[in-house]
Scaffold this motif. Structure first.
Motif, PDB file in Angstrom:
ATOM      1  N   GLY A  16       0.822  -1.199   0.000  1.00  0.00           N
ATOM      2  CA  GLY A  16       0.000   0.000   0.000  1.00  0.00           C
ATOM      3  C   GLY A  16       0.857   1.250   0.000  1.00  0.00           C
ATOM      4  N   LEU A  68      -0.744  -0.811  -4.420  1.00  0.00           N
ATOM      5  CA  LEU A  68      -2.149  -0.480  -4.205  1.00  0.00           C
ATOM      6  C   LEU A  68      -2.241   0.983  -3.765  1.00  0.00           C
ATOM      7  N   SER A 111      -4.839   2.732   5.462  1.00  0.00           N
ATOM      8  CA  SER A 111      -4.942   1.782   4.346  1.00  0.00           C
ATOM      9  C   SER A 111      -3.585   1.388   3.789  1.00  0.00           C
ATOM     10  N   THR A 114      -1.882  -2.883   3.879  1.00  0.00           N
ATOM     11  CA  THR A 114      -2.772  -3.656   3.012  1.00  0.00           C
ATOM     12  C   THR A 114      -2.907  -5.115   3.424  1.00  0.00           C
ATOM     13  N   ALA A 117      -6.369  -5.341   3.935  1.00  0.00           N
ATOM     14  CA  ALA A 117      -7.290  -5.001   2.848  1.00  0.00           C
ATOM     15  C   ALA A 117      -8.319  -6.090   2.623  1.00  0.00           C
ATOM     16  N   THR A 151     -11.730  -0.054  -0.975  1.00  0.00           N
ATOM     17  CA  THR A 151     -10.866  -1.225  -1.167  1.00  0.00           C
ATOM     18  C   THR A 151     -11.470  -2.184  -2.174  1.00  0.00           C
TER      19      THR A 151
END
Length: 455
Positions: A16, A68, A111, A114, A117, A151
């Motif tokens: 992330g 991500l 976030s 991850t 996630a 997400t």
């Protein structure tokens, strides 16, 4: 799947990106590092560059690496849902004055971790031969509860091809189905292309008769329920022969081990874990041995070698365990492991010198993340993909030298070097963040995934 297909299977670590509003608000109850550093000044630019440098170094070492994007923050829509009105600046100002804890929550850059996630089952293990994805509901904390919808859109934008990928709904956001994603899930196998056994670790049971010997933590909440883990396994079509459900030791949770990946890490046939990781250690290992096609290689670190305090402070077990083509493994640890004598001695004298595949330890500086309670393993979501599945990915998300250069320049253009909690009410920060994210979706070629882009 043919032998050629099996040989092309690779684990891709999707890290992330640290978001533009990365700050230290101390939001995570039970996360000792997060609580201890609450109120300090953060450096979002440094955090993002540290994360990118870790990705780049692993890519250069031959490991497949993906990216991500962060969430849209501040989440002004969430503040409006909670009754704040007016212009964006007025909403931020009123929230800062009347409910500063809510403002901090909607600005969280959590976030970046991850590993939370979602939970992923590779096509090798699924009955329909597709990769299965379930975003985690993260309902145990408000600042993370805001993440799953975006997400889900991000995962669908990248893993879009329905021939290869299947997406499931988020579990009901209730305490009974509290789900923290892959931070409490480990796939163990021989080679990545071989069928695996899925170890789901939970902190408490919500329904029915509590299993014999089970108990709950007393100081900090248990975030993952058995029912959530079982539901994800059902969604993905996993059978009893493919799954092991084990309770996390409640004393570890009370010591600050809020997720299992803070006390254990596994990859391939290796499970590196602390003595206090599982309430029923022997039962967990026995069931894994029975169900795995390849021999399990447990690497146990006793309490006398690494105390719970040292384990939580160093994040030794939140390291990345990476498989090498020659059967050896590389352990990527945070720099904090060098700062704890007992931990560093254990790495050198017990792990590297022990009878196990771990042959190399690489130290990475991820201090901006660590101060909020996230180490190298928190920063990545592992996805096992065949060559055809990698070719079917949408967007520009697999890291290359060119993408690294572009992302580094993007961070340099858009990120601040200093962010204090009081700065979160600055409407200019919100504008800067939206501009950065809009450019990022174009850079990654994933299309509109943020609420402000969807109208």
């Amino acid at each position: 799947m043919s032998a050629a297909d099996l040989s092309s299977v690779r684990e891709v670590n999707f890290d992330g990106l640290v978001g533009p509003t990365h700050n230290y608000s101390g939001l995570a109850v039970g996360n000792v590092a997060s609580m201890n550093h609450g109120g300090l000044v953060s450096n979002p630019k440094e955090g993002a560059l540290q994360g990118l440098l870790k990705m780049k170094s692993l890519m250069d070492a031959g490991y497949a690496q993906g990216v991500l994007p962060p969430q849209q923050r501040p989440d002004i829509g969430a503040l409006r849902d909670l009754g704040f009105s007016g212009s964006n600046g007025e909403v931020l100002a009123r929230a800062s004055k009347e409910a500063p804890q809510l403002l901090r929550a909607v600005c969280s850059a959590s976030s970046m971790w991850t590993a939370n996630a979602g939970t992923i089952t590779p096509s090798i293990d699924a009955p329909d031969s597709r990769g299965h994805f379930t975003p985690a509901n993260l309902q145990s904390s408000f600042h993370r509860y805001l993440e799953p919808q975006t997400t889900g859109r991000v995962l669908k934008a990248i893993f879009r091809d329905e021939q290869h990928f299947c997406h499931h709904p988020v579990l009901p956001a209730t305490p009974a189905f509290s789900d923290e994603g892959a931070a409490n899930h480990t796939r163990l196998c021989g080679e990545h292309g071989e069928p695996g056994v899925h170890l789901f670790v939970y902190g408490r049971q919500a329904f029915g008769d509590v299993r014999s010997g089970e108990r709950e933590p007393k100081r900090y909440p248990a975030r993952q329920t058995l029912e959530a883990s079982q539901a994800v396994a059902r969604q993905h079509g996993l059978t009893e022969a493919q799954t092991v459900f084990s309770q996390q030791h409640p004393d570890a949770i009370d010591a600050g081990v809020f997720h299992n990946d803070v006390i254990a890490v596994g990859n391939g046939p290796v499970l590196l874990y602390h003595e206090m990781a599982f309430l029923d250690e022997e039962g967990t290992l026995d069931e894994l041995r029975t169900k795995m096609a390849s021999p399990l290689i447990p690497v146990r670190v006793p309490l006398e070698a690494v105390s719970m305090e040292d384990a939580v402070a160093s994040y030794l077990f939140n390291s990345q365990l990476l498989s090498n083509p020659d059967g050896t493994m590389t352990l990527v640890v945070p720099g904090e492991c060098q700062e704890r004598e007992a931990v560093w001695r254990t790495i050198q004298d017990y792990l590297l010198a022990g009878n196990n595949p771990i042959s190399e330890v690489v130290v990475k500086d991820v201090k901006q993340s660590m101060r909020n309670g996230g180490g190298p393993a928190c920063l990545r979501l592992r996805v096992v993909l065949t060559e055809a599945e990698r070719a079917a990915l949408s967007g520009r998300v697999l890291l290359t030298n060119a993408l690294y250069t572009d992302l580094t320049a993007w961070v340099e253009r858009h990120y601040r070097v200093r962010l204090a909690p009081d700065d979160l009410a600055d409407p200019q920060l919100a504008e800067e963040s939206l501009a950065a994210l809009d450019e990022l979706t174009q850079l990654l070629k994933i299309g509109p995934v943020y609420p402000f882009q969807l109208g």
